[in-house]
Design a protein around this motif. Structure first.
Motif, PDB file in Angstrom:
ATOM      1  N   GLY A  54       0.770  -1.238   0.000  1.00  0.00           N
ATOM      2  CA  GLY A  54       0.000   0.000   0.000  1.00  0.00           C
ATOM      3  C   GLY A  54       0.797   1.282   0.000  1.00  0.00           C
ATOM      4  N   ILE A  55       2.074   1.239  -0.403  1.00  0.00           N
ATOM      5  CA  ILE A  55       2.867   2.468  -0.398  1.00  0.00           C
ATOM      6  C   ILE A  55       3.302   2.811  -1.820  1.00  0.00           C
ATOM      7  N   ILE A  56       3.532   4.103  -2.041  1.00  0.00           N
ATOM      8  CA  ILE A  56       3.955   4.574  -3.361  1.00  0.00           C
ATOM      9  C   ILE A  56       5.462   4.431  -3.521  1.00  0.00           C
ATOM     10  N   ALA A  57       6.214   4.853  -2.504  1.00  0.00           N
ATOM     11  CA  ALA A  57       7.674   4.800  -2.570  1.00  0.00           C
ATOM     12  C   ALA A  57       8.155   3.363  -2.420  1.00  0.00           C
ATOM     13  N   ASP A  58       9.430   3.131  -2.735  1.00  0.00           N
ATOM     14  CA  ASP A  58      10.012   1.803  -2.540  1.00  0.00           C
ATOM     15  C   ASP A  58      10.028   1.425  -1.069  1.00  0.00           C
ATOM     16  N   ALA A  59      10.192   2.428  -0.197  1.00  0.00           N
ATOM     17  CA  ALA A  59      10.265   2.166   1.238  1.00  0.00           C
ATOM     18  C   ALA A  59       9.729   3.360   2.004  1.00  0.00           C
ATOM     19  N   ALA A  60       9.234   3.101   3.215  1.00  0.00           N
ATOM     20  CA  ALA A  60       8.749   4.166   4.093  1.00  0.00           C
ATOM     21  C   ALA A  60       8.851   3.694   5.530  1.00  0.00           C
ATOM     22  N   ALA A  61       9.161   4.621   6.423  1.00  0.00           N
ATOM     23  CA  ALA A  61       9.302   4.282   7.843  1.00  0.00           C
ATOM     24  C   ALA A  61       8.036   4.629   8.600  1.00  0.00           C
ATOM     25  N   GLY A  62       7.654   3.769   9.551  1.00  0.00           N
ATOM     26  CA  GLY A  62       6.555   4.035  10.463  1.00  0.00           C
ATOM     27  C   GLY A  62       7.087   4.224  11.867  1.00  0.00           C
ATOM     28  N   THR A  63       6.236   4.015  12.850  1.00  0.00           N
ATOM     29  CA  THR A  63       6.651   4.217  14.232  1.00  0.00           C
ATOM     30  C   THR A  63       7.717   3.224  14.650  1.00  0.00           C
ATOM     31  N   ASP A  64       7.481   1.935  14.366  1.00  0.00           N
ATOM     32  CA  ASP A  64       8.432   0.906  14.784  1.00  0.00           C
ATOM     33  C   ASP A  64       8.755  -0.065  13.656  1.00  0.00           C
ATOM     34  N   TYR A  65       8.636   0.404  12.433  1.00  0.00           N
ATOM     35  CA  TYR A  65       8.871  -0.488  11.295  1.00  0.00           C
ATOM     36  C   TYR A  65       9.312   0.289  10.060  1.00  0.00           C
ATOM     37  N   ILE A  66       9.900  -0.449   9.117  1.00  0.00           N
ATOM     38  CA  ILE A  66      10.144   0.048   7.761  1.00  0.00           C
ATOM     39  C   ILE A  66       9.332  -0.827   6.824  1.00  0.00           C
ATOM     40  N   LYS A  67       8.548  -0.210   5.959  1.00  0.00           N
ATOM     41  CA  LYS A  67       7.782  -0.951   4.968  1.00  0.00           C
ATOM     42  C   LYS A  67       8.510  -0.891   3.623  1.00  0.00           C
ATOM     43  N   LEU A  68       8.625  -2.033   2.965  1.00  0.00           N
ATOM     44  CA  LEU A  68       9.163  -2.089   1.607  1.00  0.00           C
ATOM     45  C   LEU A  68       8.039  -2.491   0.665  1.00  0.00           C
ATOM     46  N   ARG A  69       7.939  -1.794  -0.458  1.00  0.00           N
ATOM     47  CA  ARG A  69       6.906  -2.152  -1.433  1.00  0.00           C
ATOM     48  C   ARG A  69       7.178  -3.558  -1.972  1.00  0.00           C
ATOM     49  N   ALA A  70       6.163  -4.378  -1.974  1.00  0.00           N
ATOM     50  CA  ALA A  70       6.346  -5.807  -2.244  1.00  0.00           C
ATOM     51  C   ALA A  70       6.945  -6.101  -3.616  1.00  0.00           C
ATOM     52  N   ASP A  71       6.693  -5.233  -4.603  1.00  0.00           N
ATOM     53  CA  ASP A  71       7.211  -5.504  -5.952  1.00  0.00           C
ATOM     54  C   ASP A  71       8.488  -4.728  -6.277  1.00  0.00           C
ATOM     55  N   ALA A  72       9.075  -4.061  -5.284  1.00  0.00           N
ATOM     56  CA  ALA A  72      10.281  -3.260  -5.523  1.00  0.00           C
ATOM     57  C   ALA A  72      11.527  -4.144  -5.574  1.00  0.00           C
ATOM     58  N   LEU A  73      12.529  -3.679  -6.306  1.00  0.00           N
ATOM     59  CA  LEU A  73      13.829  -4.352  -6.391  1.00  0.00           C
ATOM     60  C   LEU A  73      14.914  -3.418  -5.870  1.00  0.00           C
ATOM     61  N   PHE A  74      15.964  -3.995  -5.289  1.00  0.00           N
ATOM     62  CA  PHE A  74      17.009  -3.202  -4.650  1.00  0.00           C
ATOM     63  C   PHE A  74      18.376  -3.760  -4.994  1.00  0.00           C
ATOM     64  N   ASN A  75      19.424  -2.929  -4.776  1.00  0.00           N
ATOM     65  CA  ASN A  75      20.800  -3.432  -4.757  1.00  0.00           C
ATOM     66  C   ASN A  75      21.357  -3.157  -3.368  1.00  0.00           C
ATOM     67  N   MET A  76      22.587  -3.581  -3.120  1.00  0.00           N
ATOM     68  CA  MET A  76      23.132  -3.453  -1.767  1.00  0.00           C
ATOM     69  C   MET A  76      23.330  -1.994  -1.367  1.00  0.00           C
ATOM     70  N   ARG A  77      23.616  -1.124  -2.324  1.00  0.00           N
ATOM     71  CA  ARG A  77      23.755   0.296  -1.977  1.00  0.00           C
ATOM     72  C   ARG A  77      22.398   0.880  -1.590  1.00  0.00           C
ATOM     73  N   ASP A  78      21.334   0.452  -2.267  1.00  0.00           N
ATOM     74  CA  ASP A  78      19.991   0.891  -1.870  1.00  0.00           C
ATOM     75  C   ASP A  78      19.725   0.529  -0.413  1.00  0.00           C
ATOM     76  N   LEU A  79      20.110  -0.680  -0.041  1.00  0.00           N
ATOM     77  CA  LEU A  79      19.865  -1.137   1.329  1.00  0.00           C
ATOM     78  C   LEU A  79      20.736  -0.384   2.325  1.00  0.00           C
ATOM     79  N   ARG A  80      21.923   0.024   1.907  1.00  0.00           N
ATOM     80  CA  ARG A  80      22.754   0.846   2.785  1.00  0.00           C
ATOM     81  C   ARG A  80      22.102   2.207   3.002  1.00  0.00           C
ATOM     82  N   VAL A  81      21.545   2.787   1.937  1.00  0.00           N
ATOM     83  CA  VAL A  81      20.835   4.064   2.063  1.00  0.00           C
ATOM     84  C   VAL A  81      19.647   3.905   3.007  1.00  0.00           C
ATOM     85  N   LEU A  82      18.892   2.815   2.858  1.00  0.00           N
ATOM     86  CA  LEU A  82      17.755   2.582   3.746  1.00  0.00           C
ATOM     87  C   LEU A  82      18.208   2.408   5.192  1.00  0.00           C
ATOM     88  N   GLU A  83      19.362   1.789   5.380  1.00  0.00           N
ATOM     89  CA  GLU A  83      19.874   1.591   6.737  1.00  0.00           C
ATOM     90  C   GLU A  83      20.146   2.932   7.425  1.00  0.00           C
TER      91      GLU A  83
END
Length: 430
Positions: free
Chosen positions: A198-227
């Motif tokens: 239910g999100i537009i962006a590839d990822a979004a943070a909530g109160t105690d969670y990070i949501k990733l869009r189910a159909d999104a694809l990432f590389n390791m640098r993307d995950l470092r940015v999310l971290e």
């Protein structure tokens, strides 16, 4: 022998009571959920071969309930504001801060009431800013800064050795990787990464969670940015804010806190060398799109703008809908996406001035919760008196201020140099 708990003063008890009332009052307000476009809008646009702007009118939003009664919610915040005056006084620093927060939420409710109408965008500009805003008299506007960065980044994106690695990590695997990182940083705190449809962006943070869009694809640098962006900053400041014993409002940020939050998150990406020219260009393109919309461009103009940037139809629609969500497809924009660049400039300037003034110890206080730059001086006093506690979690770069202070100490000197003259002097070198 156990220490006897110290009973808070009547003043601190009152502060917490009023702060808790603000936190409770804002709970049903979900700005992004209230203004996003349904999938049927997207489907109709693609069924029409992307030739006509989506039909989004005030009537469309009337069929999307807010989840609260606007009149009751406005009265609730007004009453809290009045009680702050009555119980803490007009000039008390915490009263000033919390009353301003109440006024912001009143504006948020008014903005959501005006979905699809010009007033929506007017209030959006008040809360998040406009592309034509300046930081100081005579400075470039946010739009100007976007154009300046676009020129530099365009050159970098032409270089073969700066091409990003392919995105081959699916969202399910990305969630597993991020959960390992979360557990390493916040062991036992119950924070998590999860999938979402239910999100537009590839990822979004909530109160105690990070949501990733189910159909999104990432590389390791993307995950470092999310971290560093989502986990260290957004979840970290939430955790620190929720740990506050009295100023519980620091666990929930109004729009003005979003500016500091996103600016701090982008700054963290850069300090950790996690960002890329392509990532920054995506942020700048959002600024450019809002600028065009404020100048009169409609949805199709913005869609074509992103298509001309080489984006596919799917991503072009997603980014265009971000610009006009809450508005109509030919109206003025929702300006939240300016907060990344606007917040970066404000936060970076705060940090370099703190170092130049010999006060680098104030920088970590940005992480006390969902803070605002304009409150930092008051926050120092509140920490010293124990009303606010120092941040429990700090990213590595903010735990030891020696490296950060050294880096920032050069900033004022370097920024005073004439860049055009440097270009001429180095013309035979580069």
């Amino acid at each position: 022998m156990r220490k006897k708990a110290i009973k808070p003063s009547a003043y601190l008890t009152e502060v917490k009571t009023l702060s808790d009332r603000i936190v409770k009052a804002q709970q049903p307000i979900r700005i992004l959920d209230a203004i996003k476009w349904d999938d049927n809008i997207k489907q109709a646009f693609f069924d029409g071969n992307c030739k006509k702007s989506p039909i989004v009118t005030p009537d469309y939003y009337q069929n999307r309930p807010l989840g609260f009664d606007p009149n009751e919610k406005k009265q609730e915040f007004f009453q809290i504001e009045r009680d702050l005056m009555r119980k803490l006084g007009q000039l008390n620093p915490l009263s000033v801060i919390m009353r301003r927060i109440c006024k912001e939420y009143l504006d948020v409710v008014r903005m959501l009431e005006a979905r699809g109408k010009p007033t929506f965008s007017n209030i959006s500009q008040e809360l998040y800013g406009s592309s034509q805003d300046v930081f100081h008299v005579g400075d470039p506007t946010i739009a100007d800064l976007g154009s300046m960065m676009e020129g530099t980044l365009s050159q970098l994106l032409k270089l073969d050795f700066l091409v990003e690695e392919p995105k081959t990590i699916n969202a399910k695997d990305a969630v597993a990787i991020l959960n390992e990182k979360i557990e390493a940083v916040f062991p036992g705190d119950g924070l998590r990464a999860m999938l979402s449809d239910g999100i537009i962006a590839d990822a979004a943070a909530g109160t105690d969670y990070i949501k990733l869009r189910a159909d999104a694809l990432f590389n390791m640098r993307d995950l470092r940015v999310l971290e560093v962006h989502e986990i260290w900053v957004h979840l970290g400041t939430t955790l620190n804010g929720l740990a506050q014993p009295y100023c519980t409002f620091l666990g929930k940020g109004p729009p003005s806190a979003t500016i500091t939050q996103e600016g701090l998150a982008v700054l963290m990406e850069i300090l950790t060398f996690s960002s890329t020219p392509n990532r920054l260009m995506r942020l700048i393109n959002r600024v450019r799109a809002i600028t065009l919309a404020e100048e009169g461009a409609d949805f199709m103009d913005i869609f074509d703008f992103f298509r001309d940037k080489g984006l596919d139809k799917e991503e072009s629609y997603t980014l265009s809908s971000r610009v006009f969500r809450g508005s109509s497809s030919d109206g003025m924009p929702f300006t939240k996406d300016l907060t990344y660049i606007k917040g970066f400039v404000l936060t970076y300037n705060f940090m370099r001035l703190a170092v130049s003034k010999g006060k680098p110890d104030r920088i970590p206080l940005l992480f006390c919760g969902k803070t605002m730059i304009e409150d930092m001086k008051v926050l120092v006093d509140l920490v010293e008196e124990g009303t606010v506690i120092a941040p429990r979690f700090l990213p590595p770069q903010f735990k030891d201020l020696m490296g950060l202070s050294s880096w920032m100490s050069f900033s004022r000197f370097m920024s005073s140099m004439n860049f055009r003259q440097l270009e001429q002097d180095y013309s035979n070198v580069l």
